[in-house]
Every structure is written in structure tokens, then in C-alpha cells.
Design an enzyme around this catalytic site. Structure first.
Site, short mmCIF file in Angstrom:
data_model
loop_
_atom_site.label_atom_id
_atom_site.label_comp_id
_atom_site.label_asym_id
_atom_site.label_seq_id
_atom_site.Cartn_x
_atom_site.Cartn_y
_atom_site.Cartn_z
N ASP A 435 0.87 -1.12 0.10
CA ASP A 435 -0.11 -0.14 0.03
C ASP A 435 0.84 1.28 0.02
O ASP A 435 1.79 1.36 0.73
CB ASP A 435 -0.98 0.05 1.10
CG ASP A 435 -2.05 1.24 1.21
OD1 ASP A 435 -2.89 1.02 0.42
OD2 ASP A 435 -1.67 2.23 1.74
N ILE A 436 0.70 2.17 -0.88
CA ILE A 436 1.43 3.41 -1.13
C ILE A 436 1.12 4.36 0.38
O ILE A 436 -0.07 4.36 0.65
CB ILE A 436 1.05 4.44 -2.29
CG1 ILE A 436 1.55 3.41 -3.56
CG2 ILE A 436 1.95 5.60 -2.31
CD1 ILE A 436 1.03 3.82 -4.84
N GLU A 479 -4.56 2.09 -4.46
CA GLU A 479 -3.37 2.52 -4.20
C GLU A 479 -2.45 0.97 -3.72
O GLU A 479 -1.44 1.02 -3.14
CB GLU A 479 -2.84 3.47 -3.35
CG GLU A 479 -3.10 3.39 -1.69
CD GLU A 479 -4.63 4.18 -1.62
OE1 GLU A 479 -4.94 4.33 -0.43
OE2 GLU A 479 -5.26 4.11 -2.74
#
Length: 565
Positions: A435-436, A479
Site C-alpha cells: 500500500d502506498i 493504491e
């Protein structure tokens, strides 16, 4: 002596058979419909029961979604912190239609009402004793069928509101009412039957009328009340309501204390059902007669005008039209019929080739292989266009359109294949959930267009970081990304995850945080050797939990599932 022609020998007996068939079929259908009428009525009642249950489940889900979503809204958090009733009403009033609910109650951390959308002038009282709010005050999201002072029958969901520092500062409760005339009218259209809502054993909302008068305030039949309210059982069957027989279904609603406080009723007057079923029988007979008459006329025309080779060829064409592409078209000759047979064979061969290629492509995609393509150059004209369109649709269905990576569906297919292989061979299988970090802030700072560029850059970096052809990367959604590592133990999974994390860090993507210099990614990993009792969702959930821990403990790091630590 009258000599019958070949056409007459075929047409007259066939026509006589069709007439007899029409009569026999219609008599049979008439008796069959009569025998099935009760079954159809029962099936319609079952359908109404299922629809009502789905309606209640959907209402409960909507209320929970409405409460949870608003509890996470930054504007709501600010307004609750400031105890700003006017601002709360401004925010929540338009949200009722958006989430398809009827009202919101916003309370502080003590359970004192800050605002009500359905009674905006009333606030300051305590609702801490309401089960859904009591749960929320303890940090739990829950939903119940409840009754209150104003709203008699509803489903309510409560969610806690936390300040930015994690402190519980309030509660959001979202509710859908069932005790209003609007609700029963909506259900009447949905179920195509009469609907009543009882509070206790008293009607408080109903679509049933007598001589133009609504029957609100009348009582539930004592015998049915014994079953539904005291025994807490659903009741399905026949009942007499104000002198008219109904096929009925009564569903009790249980509150947080598992006590029946309300009941839903769905009923269909037997008189109307009989009229409706008789109409169906009549329409079916008319339609059957009309269809058979038309069929007889068409048969007369075809047999009178078409020769035997054309009849044979028509049969072959019907097989192809019905999906049998392997029919052997055995029409020879150099006349028009022969050329037609050759052309039909050519079409069947093209369709067989196209179908075989599509089946192979689908089989490959079910294994998670997104690189298999159709050779469109083998086809021409519209067939080539059809093959290209199928290929394009397959790519759309299996790849993420923004990044070009395999999508969630491709990943699920590949995971199923690799999971079964690992289970069969008793090999390790690893998964990386990514996950960004703070990507929402990134979008807010640089805009969604730059956010898309960043997603493309990171997806490319992840793919390039994988060294084995068996490793599989996909976009999980938003994301989030995911990597599947077959035949990989924990240590190897952590190494691959660290390589990906460092590669993304080295991309020097600008960060939304002014104190930082580059965007980062957090990764959760999980590894196991599958056993027959292990489940794929649990495998993914463990990696997701590790990702959550990576987020909670500082971001830009790799955490492995604690099960194998």
C-alpha cells in the site's frame, strides 16, 4: 383417379398431425396449469419471503455503511470535536439520501445527543442506553433492529468517532425506519403484495385498507401472535384477515436482547392470485394456439416450395445456429445448393477455429496467464474484427487499465492455480500486500493526474523487481498492489519485499509530506505451506494484517505475518 403429388403427401399428413398436436398440447397445458396453480402461488410467496429478507439485510448494510463512512469524515470529526450542532446538521442532512437512510443521531463521548436530522430541534438528551450507540461508545461498530421514543421500528447502526489522536470523541448512529407509510408502500411495489408492520401486536403501518380506511391500530391475530411474538418463529401459510383469505408470511424482528418487538407481514389475497393464475393459463393457451397455427402455415409454405436438398441444408444450418459447429454438411454438387453447402462449411470452420482459440485463451486466463493472445491474422473481414474485439475485451477483463498490470481477477485466478500446486507439492507459497503510504494526501497535494503517473511508476517498479517468471504482480485496487511468490519461503519473501520497497524509495517520487523527500510503500507478507483445511481468504487476510502493522509502526517498512515469526 386422383394422383397425389409428393408435396401433397407430405403437407396433408403433417398438417393433420400439427392440428392434432395443437389440440392435445392445449388440453394438456390447461390441466397442467390447473395442477400447478397452487405451486405457483407457493413459489411466489417464497420469492416474497426471500425478497423481504434481502430488503432487511440491505437496510442493515446501508445503515452500517452510512454510520461508518460518516464517522471517518474529517468534517464530521471536526464538527463533533467542536460540538457544532448547526454544522453537523448541514453535513448530515444531504447524506441521508446518498446512503438511502432516514435519519442520523450524532452524540458525544458520553452519549449526549449533539444533533438529530429527524428532530433537529431536540438535542442534549442521552442515548447512551441504545444498544448500537452503547457498542459504539465502547469502540465497536454494530447494528440492531431497535425501537425508540420517536422511531418505533427501525434498523440502527452505530460507529465510533475518533479524533486525530485516536481519542473517542463521539458516536454516529444511522437508521432506516420501517414504521412509516412510505416504507410499506415501497415494499408493496417491491413484493407485489400487501405489507404491514406491527409494533408489538399492533399495526402501525399497512397497505391494507377497508372501505377507504387504513387499518392502523388494529391487532395481530392472537394465534399468529403466539407463534411469532412469544415463540419467536416465522409463520407461513394461510390466514383470514378482515374476512378475506390471504397467503401470508410473518417475520419477527428481534432486538438486541433477542426479544420480538416488531413483526413484518407480507400477504397476497387468494382471490387475486387465482385471477392472476387463470389469466396466465388463458394467455398461455392463446399463445400456444397462435404459435402452432403460425408454425403450421410456415410448414405448409416451406414444404410446398423447397426441395429436399434445401430441407437437408436448412437442417444443417439450424444445427449451427443452435450452437452445434461440428455438424457434417454433406451437400455435394456444383449447382447453387452445392455452393451454398461449401460456403456454410467454410463459415462453420471459421467459427470452430474462433471458438477453439477463445476456449484456449479463457483456459489460460483462468490459470492467471494474461499474455495469451488470439492470432487475429488467421481471420479476415468482420471475423478478424470480431477476434480483435474479443481479444481487447479479454485484456480489459484481466488487466488494470491504468497501470497495465494484471488486475484482481487475474490475481485470483493465478492464486487459485498456485495454491493448488503448493497444496499438491507441499511447497511454500508467499504473498506480499502493498500500500502506498499516505497516497490520499499525495493526490490532494499533486492532483489525481499526477497520482495516476505515480501509480504507473510504482507498478512498473514492482514488476521490474521480480526476477522469476513464476512471480506474479497485480494491482489489488486503489493504491494497493499484491505479489504472489510460488515456492518461496518466508526469508525469500521478505528479501523480495525489501527489494521492492528500496526500489520504490530509490525512484525519488516527490512526497506529499513537506518534511519528506520521496514517496514510500509499506508491505505485509505471509508465507505458508498450505494444508487441506487452510483457506485462501485467511492467507490473504494474514498478509493484510501484516501490512496494517507496517502502517501502524511507521510506514516504509516490511512486516511479516506473525503466524510464522
Amino acid at each position: 383417379m386422383f394422383k397425389k403429388s409428393f408435396k401433397v403427401k407430405i403437407i396433408l399428413p403433417t398438417f393433420a398431425v400439427l392440428v392434432a398436436l395443437v389440440v392435445v398440447i392445449n388440453i394438456f397445458l390447461a390441466f397442467r396449469f390447473l395442477a400447478m396453480r397452487e405451486k405457483l402461488i407457493d413459489e411466489k410467496l417464497v420469492a416474497n419471503i426471500n425478497t423481504l429478507n434481502l430488503f432487511l439485510d440491505e437496510s442493515e448494510s446501508n445503515s452500517k455503511a452510512a454510520a461508518v463512512s460518516m464517522a471517518l469524515n474529517p468534517e464530521v470529526i471536526e464538527a463533533v470535536r467542536e460540538r457544532d450542532t448547526y454544522e453537523l446538521l448541514r453535513i448530515f442532512n444531504p447524506m441521508q439520501d446518498l446512503y438511502r437512510i432516514n435519519y442520523y443521531i450524532i452524540a458525544d463521548a458520553e452519549g449526549t445527543v449533539l444533533a438529530r436530522t429527524h428532530e433537529p430541534e431536540h438535542s442534549g438528551d442521552s442515548v447512551a442506553s441504545q444498544p448500537n450507540i452503547a457498542d459504539a461508545l465502547n469502540g465497536k461498530v454494530s447494528s440492531y433492529f431497535e425501537t425508540g421514543y420517536i422511531v418505533k421500528v427501525s434498523v440502527c447502526a452505530g460507529a465510533p468517532v475518533y479524533d486525530t489522536d485516536g481519542t473517542l470523541i463521539g458516536v454516529i448512529s444511522a437508521g432506516i425506519r420501517f414504521d412509516t407509510p412510505d416504507t410499506v408502500q415501497v415494499l408493496k411495489k417491491l413484493l407485489n403484495s400487501e405489507v404491514t408492520v406491527f409494533f408489538g401486536d399492533t399495526r402501525i403501518a399497512t397497505t391494507i385498507t377497508r372501505e377507504g380506511q387504513n387499518l392502523i391500530g388494529t391487532q395481530l391475530d392472537p394465534g399468529i401472535a403466539e407463534i411469532v411474538i412469544k415463540e419467536k418463529q416465522e409463520f407461513t401459510g394461510e390466514a383470514e384477515i378482515f374476512g378475506e383469505k390471504y397467503k401470508v408470511f410473518y417475520k419477527p424482528l428481534l432486538d438486541a436482547q433477542n426479544e420480538v418487538f416488531a413483526t413484518f407481514f407480507s400477504g397476497m389475497p387468494e382471490k387475486e392470485l387465482i385471477i392472476e393464475s387463470n389469466k396466465s393459463i388463458r394467455d398461455g393457451i392463446i399463445l400456444g394456439l397462435g404459435g402452432l397455427v403460425v408454425s403450421a402455415m410456415l410448414l405448409f409454405f416451406i414444404v410446398s416450395t423447397i426441395s429436399k436438398p434445401i430441407t437437408v441444408l436448412t437442417g444443417d444450418m439450424n444445427h449451427i445456429a443452435d450452437g452445434d459447429l461440428h455438424v457434417d454438411i454433406n451437400i455435394k454438387g456444383e449447382d447453387e445448393v452445392g455452393h451454398l453447402g461449401k460456403s456454410l462449411n467454410k463459415i462453420a470452420n471459421i467459427l470452430r477455429k474462433l471458438l477453439d482459440d477463445i476456449n484456449i485463451m479463457i483456459a489460460e486466463q483462468e490459470k492467471g496467464n494474461t499474455n495469451y493472445v488470439l492470432n487475429t491474422e488467421e481471420f479476415h473481414g468482420d471475423y478478424e474484427k470480431l477476434a480483435s474485439n474479443i481479444l481487447e475485451l479479454a485484456a480489459i477483463s484481466m488487466k488494470d487499465q491504468l497501470t497495465g498490470m494484471p488486475n484482481r481477477r487475474s490475481f485470483d485466478n493465478r492464486l487459485e492455480v498456485e495454491w493448488q500446486r503448493a497444496l499438491r507439492e507441499q511447497e511454500s507459497i508467499s504473498i506480499l500486500m502493498m500500500d502506498i503510504d499516505k497516497f490520499k494526501n499525495y493526490n490532494d497535494t499533486f492532483g489525481h493526474q499526477q497520482g495516476d503517473v505515480t501509480l504507473q511508476t510504482i507498478s512498473k517498479t514492482i514488476t521490474q523487481s521480480l526476477k522469476r517468471v513464476t512471480d506474479f504482480a497485480a494491482r489489488w485496487g486503489g493504491e494497493e498492489f499484491v505479489v504472489l511468490l510460488p515456492n518461496t519461503e518466508k526469508e525469500g519473501a521478505v528479501i523480495v519485499a525489501e527489494n521492492i520497497r528500496k526500489a520504490i524509495e530509490n525512484e525519488l517520487i516527490p512526497c506529499s509530506d513537506e518534511r519528506g523527500r520521496k514517496a514510500t510503500i509499506s508491505i505485509g507478507t505471509n508465507t505458508l505451506i498450505p494444508k487441506p483445511d487452510d483457506k485462501i481468504p485467511e492467507f490473504i487476510t494474514a498478509a493484510d494484517a501484516a501490512l496494517y502493522r507496517a502502517k501502524e509502526t511507521g510506514r516504509n517498512k516490511v512486516c511479516h505475518s506473525p503466524k510464522d515469526m
